[in-house]
Design a protein around this motif. Structure first.
Motif, PDB file in Angstrom:
ATOM      1  N   GLU A   1      50.213   4.164 127.056  1.00  0.00           N
ATOM      2  CA  GLU A   1      49.071   4.936 126.745  1.00  0.00           C
ATOM      3  C   GLU A   1      47.918   3.995 126.246  1.00  0.00           C
ATOM      4  O   GLU A   1      48.205   3.237 125.229  1.00  0.00           O
ATOM      5  N   ASN A   2      46.850   4.113 126.635  1.00  0.00           N
ATOM      6  CA  ASN A   2      45.893   3.483 126.040  1.00  0.00           C
ATOM      7  C   ASN A   2      45.060   4.044 124.680  1.00  0.00           C
ATOM      8  O   ASN A   2      44.788   3.137 123.774  1.00  0.00           O
ATOM      9  N   ASN A   3      45.277   4.964 124.336  1.00  0.00           N
ATOM     10  CA  ASN A   3      45.044   5.677 122.941  1.00  0.00           C
ATOM     11  C   ASN A   3      46.563   5.729 122.283  1.00  0.00           C
ATOM     12  O   ASN A   3      47.017   6.894 122.175  1.00  0.00           O
ATOM     13  N   THR A   4      47.034   4.497 122.036  1.00  0.00           N
ATOM     14  CA  THR A   4      48.413   4.533 121.742  1.00  0.00           C
ATOM     15  C   THR A   4      48.399   5.188 120.294  1.00  0.00           C
ATOM     16  O   THR A   4      47.465   5.202 119.615  1.00  0.00           O
ATOM     17  N   ARG A   5      49.766   5.372 119.997  1.00  0.00           N
ATOM     18  CA  ARG A   5      49.923   6.362 118.645  1.00  0.00           C
ATOM     19  C   ARG A   5      50.816   5.504 117.618  1.00  0.00           C
ATOM     20  O   ARG A   5      50.780   5.879 116.486  1.00  0.00           O
ATOM     21  N   ASN A   6      51.573   4.549 118.140  1.00  0.00           N
ATOM     22  CA  ASN A   6      52.642   3.935 117.245  1.00  0.00           C
ATOM     23  C   ASN A   6      52.275   3.037 116.161  1.00  0.00           C
ATOM     24  O   ASN A   6      51.279   2.390 116.280  1.00  0.00           O
ATOM     25  N   PHE A   7      52.928   3.166 115.071  1.00  0.00           N
ATOM     26  CA  PHE A   7      52.680   2.190 114.088  1.00  0.00           C
ATOM     27  C   PHE A   7      54.199   1.459 113.682  1.00  0.00           C
ATOM     28  O   PHE A   7      55.057   1.681 114.432  1.00  0.00           O
ATOM     29  N   SER A   8      54.188   0.222 112.973  1.00  0.00           N
ATOM     30  CA  SER A   8      55.178  -0.217 112.873  1.00  0.00           C
ATOM     31  C   SER A   8      55.901   0.260 111.435  1.00  0.00           C
ATOM     32  O   SER A   8      55.229   0.881 110.707  1.00  0.00           O
ATOM     33  N   LEU A   9      57.336   0.052 111.609  1.00  0.00           N
ATOM     34  CA  LEU A   9      58.039   0.427 110.377  1.00  0.00           C
ATOM     35  C   LEU A   9      57.472  -0.309 109.171  1.00  0.00           C
ATOM     36  O   LEU A   9      57.437   0.525 107.792  1.00  0.00           O
ATOM     37  N   GLU A  10      57.080  -1.503 109.294  1.00  0.00           N
ATOM     38  CA  GLU A  10      56.709  -2.287 108.094  1.00  0.00           C
ATOM     39  C   GLU A  10      55.408  -1.377 107.612  1.00  0.00           C
ATOM     40  O   GLU A  10      55.290  -1.509 106.182  1.00  0.00           O
ATOM     41  N   PHE A  11      54.652  -0.980 108.283  1.00  0.00           N
ATOM     42  CA  PHE A  11      53.296  -0.292 107.981  1.00  0.00           C
ATOM     43  C   PHE A  11      53.591   0.758 107.272  1.00  0.00           C
ATOM     44  O   PHE A  11      53.053   1.055 106.039  1.00  0.00           O
ATOM     45  N   PHE A  12      54.665   1.707 107.353  1.00  0.00           N
ATOM     46  CA  PHE A  12      54.952   2.827 106.681  1.00  0.00           C
ATOM     47  C   PHE A  12      55.567   2.559 105.439  1.00  0.00           C
ATOM     48  O   PHE A  12      55.424   3.077 104.348  1.00  0.00           O
ATOM     49  N   LEU A  13      56.430   1.514 105.488  1.00  0.00           N
ATOM     50  CA  LEU A  13      57.294   1.129 104.033  1.00  0.00           C
ATOM     51  C   LEU A  13      56.277   0.691 103.231  1.00  0.00           C
ATOM     52  O   LEU A  13      56.613   0.532 102.073  1.00  0.00           O
ATOM     53  N   ASN A  14      55.287  -0.071 103.673  1.00  0.00           N
ATOM     54  CA  ASN A  14      54.251  -0.751 102.859  1.00  0.00           C
ATOM     55  C   ASN A  14      53.673   0.241 101.842  1.00  0.00           C
ATOM     56  O   ASN A  14      53.375  -0.121 100.689  1.00  0.00           O
ATOM     57  N   PHE A  15      53.511   1.492 102.248  1.00  0.00           N
ATOM     58  CA  PHE A  15      53.189   2.446 101.212  1.00  0.00           C
ATOM     59  C   PHE A  15      54.044   3.712 100.907  1.00  0.00           C
ATOM     60  O   PHE A  15      53.982   3.838  99.797  1.00  0.00           O
ATOM     61  N   LEU A  16      54.913   3.863 101.702  1.00  0.00           N
ATOM     62  CA  LEU A  16      55.980   4.780 101.340  1.00  0.00           C
ATOM     63  C   LEU A  16      57.157   4.342  99.906  1.00  0.00           C
ATOM     64  O   LEU A  16      57.282   5.078  99.032  1.00  0.00           O
ATOM     65  N   LEU A  17      57.479   2.911  99.922  1.00  0.00           N
ATOM     66  CA  LEU A  17      58.154   2.288  99.041  1.00  0.00           C
ATOM     67  C   LEU A  17      57.488   2.397  97.398  1.00  0.00           C
ATOM     68  O   LEU A  17      58.023   2.086  96.590  1.00  0.00           O
ATOM     69  N   GLU A  18      56.085   2.674  97.568  1.00  0.00           N
ATOM     70  CA  GLU A  18      55.322   2.566  96.238  1.00  0.00           C
ATOM     71  C   GLU A  18      55.402   4.048  95.795  1.00  0.00           C
ATOM     72  O   GLU A  18      54.758   4.107  94.602  1.00  0.00           O
TER      73      GLU A  18
END
Length: 600
Positions: free
Chosen positions: A471-488
């Motif tokens: 998709e051109n309007n892609t939705r995905n993020f990296s696991l690293e992006f999520f862990l960057n704030f979730l682990l805090e």
């Protein structure tokens, strides 16, 4: 028979040639065997059939020092996807004086593409273009191959633009016009009064015209598309694309593909009115390719519904069915239902209606609330969700009276009055405003848990969907992006809802590893206090179950989340929360954390 086979080959009828060669070999005339084998090899290569390897190998055995038969054997190996052997064979002859060097390079290019060895592919394209930079089709092919790396594709197209611009400057300086002989008809006035049958005329150099036409109608479009795919600074890239396309719109008045890309760029820069005009312009182009016109109508529906113009949007949304697979959609049954509806809008009253799915899991979950309206008018509603959703709908179907005549099936029923796609129901049921849709109940039972009493909050999360990869309007993020704030986050137990292969920190519970269907996901969600994820099916499930959910969106998000400048979860209530971020911008961490604290 050999003469006949040769004639078929030169006519381009390679199948007939190959069959005649096989018959000729049955005669076992040793004097002709070699000729039949070679001709069979050549015709099999043209047909790209597996038998090419057998006959090319025989011919190569007779002519081991032949550049021609070495090349053909390599081509046969490529057809069989034996790329390593083909490359080895071709490279053995690349270091010598080879009259077929260019053909060898093209064969190597195909083999390296088969291996996905991108550096080698790039090197060979560079060699071929250095040898013949005037091959504009080769430039396009080079850029197309690297479209999955938009910045590289953009660089290739820009190099092509620079080359053409340099060439145009030289041509316009040295040979801006050329002389041609204009021939007049004998009875024309010019011929009668001037007594001339021909006359020398100066015209603009056709090569200049062709190069300008290529730039204006093809190359600028590719450059603009590449900008739209980069996603580093989506708004700025869309603005560059729109500016480029603005400059050549008068050169593309009959180019439907151009206006489709232009409409996208305009929509991305939030010029919704001009985007709508661009989509509608396609419908006015005579003989516009049907697939582009249908796709434009489909995307116009999204644009209209993005602006909450549902009545208009729903009508155009039916154009999605032009691309529905025959395994999930029946044109015949749909047309029967549509024709009956057009004759009588109340035709579905007191009838048995079979509802099937032809979109994704998220659409099934989101649109399932319209069953409340259908169940009120139909005698019985038979619903066959996707196989992965069947256990969920079957086990967790609401017991409320409004769904009493809704039956969940794991197969297509034999008897029904009408069959309709689930996502067409809003159109047929007159649910043409947001207000009419959002107040409807979901047929899935909302889980009950002890969210408010838990000190350690259980937060589920997911970051990727395979459906978004193209998709051109892609939705995905990296696991690293999520862990960057979730682990805090403090006083939180993280639970991964993601399916696939990945490595998680030890502190994260990997629930998704055991998912077989959506009922498994639901059971895990029953014990969650909140969900954080992307625009994908688990978010829709969490929201229809009433679980507080933060959906993290990329800047070019789906129509259902509204305007780019003012996103909102219009189909869900107070439990839906949105945050827009570039997937490479990790500096949003603190803002996301504060938002999560306010939600959970």
């Amino acid at each position: 028979m050999l003469d006949q086979a040769q004639m078929r080959y030169f006519e381009g009828n390679y199948q007939a040639c190959f069959e005649l060669c096989l018959k000729g070999l049955e005669v076992v005339d040793e004097n002709l065997k070699e000729k039949f084998v070679e001709l069979a090899a050549l015709s099999a290569l043209k047909l790209e059939i597996p038998q090419a390897l057998e006959f090319c190998a025989q011919s190569y055995h007779w002519h081991k020092n032949s550049y021609f038969w070495t090349l053909n054997l390599a081509k046969a190996l490529i057809i069989q996807q034996n790329y390593a052997e083909a490359i080895k064979l071709l490279n053995a002859f690349m270091g010598v004086e080879n009259p077929l060097k260019l053909e060898y390079l093209h064969a190597l290019l195909r083999a390296y593409k088969g291996q996905n060895t991108y550096n080698e592919v790039e090197n060979i394209y560079a060699i071929l273009l250095k040898n013949n930079p005037n091959d504009l089709q080769l430039w396009l092919e080079f850029g197309e191959y690297f479209e999955f790396i938009p910045k590289k594709a953009l660089g290739i197209y820009q190099d092509c633009y620079f080359f053409i611009n340099q060439k145009l400057q030289a041509l316009e300086k040295n040979t801006p016009k050329i002389e041609v002989l204009q021939t007049f008809a004998q009875d024309s006035l010019t011929a009668r009064f001037n007594m001339q049958k021909t006359q020398k005329t100066l015209i603009e150099n056709p090569e200049i015209l062709n190069l300008k036409n290529f730039v204006n109608t093809i190359l600028t479009q590719r450059i603009a598309e590449s900008y739209l795919r980069i996603f580093e600074s989506p708004l700025q890239e869309a603005q560059k694309a729109a500016q480029i396309l603005y400059s050549v719109q008068d050169k593309n008045l009959q180019n439907a593909e151009f206006w489709f890309i232009f409409a996208h760029a305009l929509e991305y820069i939030k010029d919704y009115a001009q985007a709508e005009q661009a989509y509608r312009y396609i419908f006015a182009i005579p003989n516009a390719p049907k697939n582009i016109a249908n796709t434009a109508a489909f995307h116009l529906a999204y644009l209209l519904m993005r602006q909450e113009r549902f009545k208009e949007g729903l009508e155009f949304y039916e154009n999605r069915l032009a691309f529905a697979k025959n395994t999930t959609f029946s044109q015949e049954y749909y047309q029967i239902a549509k024709n009956a509806f057009l004759q009588d809008s109340k035709v579905f009253t007191n009838k048995e209606i079979f509802v099937y799915c032809e979109q994704g899991f998220g659409d099934t979950l989101m649109f399932s609330r319209v069953f409340e309206v259908l169940c009120k008018i139909a005698k019985k509603v038979l619903f066959a969700p996707q196989s992965a959703l069947y256990p969920l709908f079957s086990a967790k179907l609401s017991k409320e009276n409004c769904f009493a005549n809704l039956e969940i099936l794991d197969r297509i029923p034999q008897d029904f009055d009408f069959a309709l796609p689930l996502t067409s129901l809003p159109l047929f049921l007159g649910l043409d405003t947001l207000e009419k849709i959002v107040t409807l109940k979901t047929p899935i039972i909302s889980p009950t848990n002890k969210r408010k009493s838990r000190k350690i909050k259980r937060i589920g999360f997911f970051w990727h969907t395979d459906f978004a990869l193209k998709e051109n309007n892609t939705r995905n993020f990296s696991l690293e992006f999520f862990l960057n704030f979730l682990l805090e986050l403090e006083n939180v137990k993280l639970v991964s809802l993601q399916v696939g292969d990945f490595v998680l920190p030890e502190c994260v519970e990997n629930a998704g590893v055991g998912f077989k269907d959506w009922l498994d996901t639901y059971k895990v969600m029953e014990n969650l206090d909140g969900v954080v994820g992307i625009d994908s099916s688990p978010a829709h499930l969490a929201l229809i179950c009433g679980i507080p959910t933060l959906v993290i969106l990329q800047p070019r998000f789906d129509w259902r989340f509204g305007l780019y400048e003012a996103p909102k979860a219009k189909f869900y209530g107070e439990n839906a929360h949105l945050f827009v971020s570039n997937p490479n911008d990790f500096s949003t961490k603190n803002t996301i954390i504060e938002k999560l604290k306010s939600i959970f």
